[in-house]
Design an enzyme around this catalytic site. Structure first.
Site, PDB file in Angstrom:
ATOM      1  N   ASP A 177       0.078  -7.654   1.203  1.00 11.42           N
ATOM      2  CA  ASP A 177       0.483  -6.259   1.413  1.00 11.42           C
ATOM      3  C   ASP A 177       1.998  -6.106   1.477  1.00 11.42           C
ATOM      4  O   ASP A 177       2.540  -5.408   2.323  1.00 11.42           O
ATOM      5  CB  ASP A 177      -0.142  -5.686   2.692  1.00 11.42           C
ATOM      6  CG  ASP A 177      -0.046  -4.169   2.757  1.00 11.42           C
ATOM      7  OD1 ASP A 177       0.046  -3.534   1.685  1.00 11.42           O
ATOM      8  OD2 ASP A 177      -0.023  -3.609   3.870  1.00 11.42           O
TER       9      ASP A 177
ATOM     10  N   HIS B  30       0.813  -1.218   0.000  1.00 14.03           N
ATOM     11  CA  HIS B  30       0.000   0.000   0.000  1.00 14.03           C
ATOM     12  C   HIS B  30       0.850   1.274   0.000  1.00 14.03           C
ATOM     13  O   HIS B  30       0.358   2.343  -0.325  1.00 14.03           O
ATOM     14  CB  HIS B  30      -0.986  -0.001   1.172  1.00 14.03           C
ATOM     15  CG  HIS B  30      -0.379   0.215   2.519  1.00 14.03           C
ATOM     16  ND1 HIS B  30      -0.217  -0.782   3.451  1.00 14.03           N
ATOM     17  CD2 HIS B  30       0.090   1.339   3.111  1.00 14.03           C
ATOM     18  CE1 HIS B  30       0.313  -0.286   4.542  1.00 14.03           C
ATOM     19  NE2 HIS B  30       0.515   0.997   4.362  1.00 14.03           N
TER      20      HIS B  30
ATOM     21  N   SER C 287       4.800   2.306   8.007  1.00 11.97           N
ATOM     22  CA  SER C 287       4.481   1.218   7.089  1.00 11.97           C
ATOM     23  C   SER C 287       5.705   0.795   6.285  1.00 11.97           C
ATOM     24  O   SER C 287       6.362   1.625   5.659  1.00 11.97           O
ATOM     25  CB  SER C 287       3.397   1.642   6.109  1.00 11.97           C
ATOM     26  OG  SER C 287       2.132   1.363   6.610  1.00 11.97           O
TER      27      SER C 287
END
Length: 401
Positions: free
Chosen positions: A166, A136, A244
């Protein structure tokens, strides 16, 4: 509120209803003057040594730095910041607002705009210049800029991404000076082990936070993400937007996970990371430019327990009598899927796969993920009062882009 993307999205508008506070944390070492006086009755000619006595207590550290500093130092050269840009269409104004005065004030709403995002990553192959991050973080971006630990900015290219796990791999110029992070074994983790999160939350590079492994094998579907297949590491180490793709490391300075999710709002303090053993295998497939193949059956499943089934069966208005057993209840069979070909029906209860019990949908999906496309997989199914043995051949999960 669950924040699925931990990357920071930077747009040319003010954030509404939120404020970012910067917290400066420092690490305090052992300090303070310690002295001890020993009165002894000695001859006048005796010489009392003046060198300090070295304490032998295990509570006194032999280094001025904590294990966190040592662990972070081992991985820090491999932690990078990732900045991205993509072109997106502008959201049109309400026609009622297209007054000429408002158009002059807000500008022409037509056309496109540049959207900026930011996340983290970790170098896993210095020679080839491979950086592991979240899918993402680099989803549908036009450009990628990677900031190395020494401050050098280099252009990156997305080699491959897998939305189901992901995970993504970004390639940068490899060199002898580039450092790869040591990878650990996420299967060796236990609840209560130290967990150290690294990355660039809110764009603040070289940030380190400390916590523990709060739970293991936390199924992502239970967190509301039905399109993912992940058993996550849960931690209370602070993970924020921008973390992230950054590493979660253990006390010895090995990467044990890739930070991906954070719980915000009421009940905040829950962070989640993708286990490095899974990430290592996915990265190996993505680094060659290929797609990750995920076997699938074509079933929508819900958990069923014997108690829940009994409650349903006592209801005179119940539309369906359920088997009073634990398992994965078939809610829907997708058309033209392996499940339809195998003869599965709505209302079937899957209670076993390959001679292993199936107490819930997560256990079935875990076994399916470890199977091979086209390889026969035996299922034990309860249909009404009968127990059936069916064979299903998983197909490759269709890619949705």
């Amino acid at each position: 509120m669950w924040v699925r993307v931990c990357s920071v999205l930077l747009v040319p508008l003010l954030w509404l209803g939120s404020a970012v506070g910067l917290v400066v944390a420092w690490e305090a070492g052992w300090g303070g003057d310690e002295s001890a006086a020993l009165a002894l009755e000695m001859p006048a000619t005796a010489v009392v040594p003046t060198s300090p006595v070295v304490p032998t207590s295990p509570l006194v550290p032999t280094s001025p730095h904590s294990f966190v500093a040592d662990a972070a130092r081992a991985v820090a050269p491999a932690v990078v910041r990732i900045d991205t840009e993509r072109e997106v269409a502008r959201q049109p104004f309400d026609p009622a607002l297209l007054d000429p005065l408002l158009r002059d004030l807000f500008g022409d709403p037509s056309g496109s705009m540049r959207e900026r995002g930011q996340g983290s990553g970790v170098v896993i192959d210095a020679g080839k210049g491979l950086v592991l991050t979240n899918a993402h973080v680099v989803d549908q971006v036009d450009s990628v800029e990677v900031t190395l630990a020494d401050g050098l900015h280099v252009d990156g290219a997305v080699v491959g991404a897998d939305s189901v796990t992901d995970l993504a791999v970004v390639k940068i110029p490899g060199s002898r000076d580039l450092r790869a992070a040591p990878l650990g074994d996420s299967e060796a983790l236990e609840v209560g082990d130290w967990a150290i999160a690294m990355g660039s939350p809110y764009g603040l590079e070289r940030t380190v936070t400390l916590g523990i492994v709060s739970s293991l094998h936390r199924n992502i579907n239970s967190l509301g993400f039905a399109d993912k297949r992940l058993d996550l590491i849960q931690t209370d180490a602070a993970i924020n937007p921008g973390n992230s793709g950054g590493p979660l490391i253990n006390a010895t300075g090995e990467v044990i996970g890739i930070n991906t999710l954070v719980r915000s709002g009421p009940g905040a303090g829950l962070g989640f990371a993708i286990p490095i053993n899974l990430a290592r295998g996915v990265a190996a497939q993505l680094s060659t430019g290929g797609q990750v193949v995920h076997p699938y059956l074509g079933l929508q499943l819900v958990p069923l327990t014997a108690r829940r089934a009994r409650d349903n069966n006592r209801d005179p208005d119940a539309l369906l009598q359920l088997p009073e057993r634990d398992g994965a209840l078939v809610q829907r069979v997708l058309p033209a899927s392996p499940a339809e070909t195998a003869g599965l029906r709505r209302g079937d209860l899957v209670v076993g796969v390959a001679d292993q019990p199936v107490p819930d949908p997560a256990s079935l999906l875990e076994r399916v993920e470890r199977s091979s496309v086209g390889e026969p997989l035996p299922l034990t199914v309860v249909r009404g009062q009968r127990e059936l043995s069916l064979t299903i051949k998983p197909a490759a999960l269709p890619h949705t882009g």
